[in-house]
Design an enzyme around this catalytic site. Structure first.
Site, PDB file in Angstrom:
ATOM      1  N   GLU A  32       0.819  -1.226   0.000  1.00 36.10           N
ATOM      2  CA  GLU A  32       0.000   0.000   0.000  1.00 36.10           C
ATOM      3  C   GLU A  32       0.853   1.277   0.000  1.00 36.10           C
ATOM      4  OE1 GLU A  32      -3.279   0.990  -0.441  1.00 36.10           O
ATOM      5  OE2 GLU A  32      -3.336  -1.028  -1.247  1.00 36.10           O
ATOM      6  N   HIS A  34       3.609   1.669  -1.821  1.00 35.40           N
ATOM      7  CA  HIS A  34       3.843   1.900  -3.256  1.00 35.40           C
ATOM      8  C   HIS A  34       2.556   2.356  -3.937  1.00 35.40           C
ATOM      9  CE1 HIS A  34       6.966  -1.309  -2.370  1.00 35.40           C
ATOM     10  NE2 HIS A  34       7.701  -0.334  -2.861  1.00 35.40           N
ATOM     11  N   GLN A  58      22.697  -2.140  -4.886  1.00 34.43           N
ATOM     12  CA  GLN A  58      22.446  -1.530  -3.579  1.00 34.43           C
ATOM     13  C   GLN A  58      22.359  -2.547  -2.452  1.00 34.43           C
ATOM     14  OE1 GLN A  58      18.673   0.162  -5.194  1.00 34.43           O
ATOM     15  NE2 GLN A  58      17.879  -0.146  -3.146  1.00 34.43           N
ATOM     16  N   GLU A 146       8.516   8.873   1.852  1.00 36.98           N
ATOM     17  CA  GLU A 146       9.223   9.463   3.007  1.00 36.98           C
ATOM     18  C   GLU A 146       9.723   8.381   3.956  1.00 36.98           C
ATOM     19  OE1 GLU A 146       6.708  12.326   4.881  1.00 36.98           O
ATOM     20  OE2 GLU A 146       7.066  13.827   3.310  1.00 36.98           O
ATOM     21  N   ASP A 148      11.713   6.070   3.280  1.00 32.63           N
ATOM     22  CA  ASP A 148      13.157   6.060   3.022  1.00 32.63           C
ATOM     23  C   ASP A 148      13.613   7.522   2.963  1.00 32.63           C
ATOM     24  OD1 ASP A 148      13.534   3.132   2.617  1.00 32.63           O
ATOM     25  OD2 ASP A 148      12.101   3.502   1.017  1.00 32.63           O
ATOM     26  N   GLN A 151      17.123   8.440   1.692  1.00 35.90           N
ATOM     27  CA  GLN A 151      17.152   8.199   0.240  1.00 35.90           C
ATOM     28  C   GLN A 151      16.464   9.347  -0.506  1.00 35.90           C
ATOM     29  OE1 GLN A 151      16.261   4.302  -1.805  1.00 35.90           O
ATOM     30  NE2 GLN A 151      14.244   5.187  -2.046  1.00 35.90           N
ATOM     31  N   SER A 183       6.568  -1.956   4.573  1.00 31.60           N
ATOM     32  CA  SER A 183       7.862  -2.221   3.946  1.00 31.60           C
ATOM     33  C   SER A 183       7.784  -3.587   3.288  1.00 31.60           C
ATOM     34  CB  SER A 183       8.960  -2.240   5.023  1.00 31.60           C
ATOM     35  OG  SER A 183      10.112  -2.908   4.535  1.00 31.60           O
TER      36      SER A 183
END
Ligand code: PAF
EC number: 6.3.2.1
Length: 274
Positions: A32, A34, A58, A146, A148, A151, A183
């Site tokens: 959710e 994304h 990464q 937000e 991340d 990032q 996540s």
């Protein structure tokens, strides 16, 4: 929705896009959080591009690249339901046709702190792939979560410092009803770990309310971590909104990372200092 996996297909899809073009970059295993990025893009732009690529650059040697969840069919179904126009799902050889890139984006000193300190090379890998995906998709606007937070700040700094004509927008973290930040890595958590993982959001909430009353945000957060010794704290820091030293007053950010069993989780909240 067009699903494309090669550079010529993407270039053709991009060339036929009209109006404001938005990109949402992901490593798949969509949730959710994304979906919120994609819905915001859908509401604000004319064309929405989604990229799905688990970027090997990464991941550190002992990290979870091989076991990172891959749920392509469900991801594409979600994207379709939101009205995404183009999904770019390149295999590794399309993203890195010459093997591992020799030249990488240097995130600078802010990329060596916090996540960068615990995951050496992480932000070099993130910014390198984000820069490549910016070149390939040529968006007007790009949405990042937000969740991340570091990032997001480094991608903004890269767009500014490299003169990329892209408006980088942050979208607030989506949480479960009990506070757990969404996540892709939450699916690694066993039920007992899922409960223990609430320590992160509880510590942040405690820190934010303490700070609003003029108390020490970090001390209040640490007291919450101390109640759950099985959660191994990596860092809990109060910074200014741009990740510089904590200000005396006004807006600030409280960020944390911790291990719950074998799973490393991160979270952060906005803090208002009186
Ligand atoms: O946030 C992520 O999922 C990744 O770091 C990103 C931005 C897609 C780059 O691989």
């Amino acid at each position: 929705m067009r699903v494309v996996g090669t550079r010529p297909e993407l270039a053709a899809a991009r060339a036929s896009s009209s109006g404001t073009v938005a990109v949402v970059m992901t490593m798949g295993a969509l949730h959710e959080g994304h979906a919120a990025l994609l819905r915001t893009a859908r509401a604000e732009a004319d064309t929405v591009l989604l990229t799905i690529f688990v970027n090997p650059l990464q991941f550190g040697p002992n990290e979870d690249f091989d076991r990172y969840p891959r749920t392509m069919d469900a991801d594409l179904a979600l994207a379709r339901s939101i009205g995404v126009d183009v999904a770019f799902t390149p295999p590794r050889e399309v993203m890195y046709p010459h093997g591992e890139p020799v030249v990488r984006v240097n995130p600078g000193p802010a990329g060596e702190l916090y996540e960068g300190a615990s995951r050496p090379g992480f932000f070099h890998g993130v910014l390198t792939v984000v820069n490549k995906l910016f070149q390939l998709t040529r968006p007007d606007v790009a949405y990042f979560g937000e969740k991340d937070y570091q990032q997001l700040g480094l991608i903004r700094a890269m767009a500014r410092d490299f003169d990329l004509p892209i408006d980088v927008r942050g979208v607030p973290t989506v949480r479960e009803a009990d506070g757990l930040a969404l996540s892709s890595r939450n699916r690694y958590l066993a039920p007992a770990e899922r409960s223990a993982a609430l320590t992160l959001s509880r510590a942040l909430r405690a820190g934010a309310s303490a700070a609003a009353e003029g108390a020490d945000a970090v001390a209040a957060g640490l007291a919450v971590f101390a109640e759950t010794p099985e959660v191994k704290l990596d860092y809990l820091v109060l910074t200014d909104p741009l990740l510089g030293p904590a200000p005396a007053h006004g807006p600030a950010r409280l960020l944390t990372a911790a291990w719950v069993g074998a799973t490393r989780l991160i979270d952060n909240v906005e803090v208002q200092l009186p």
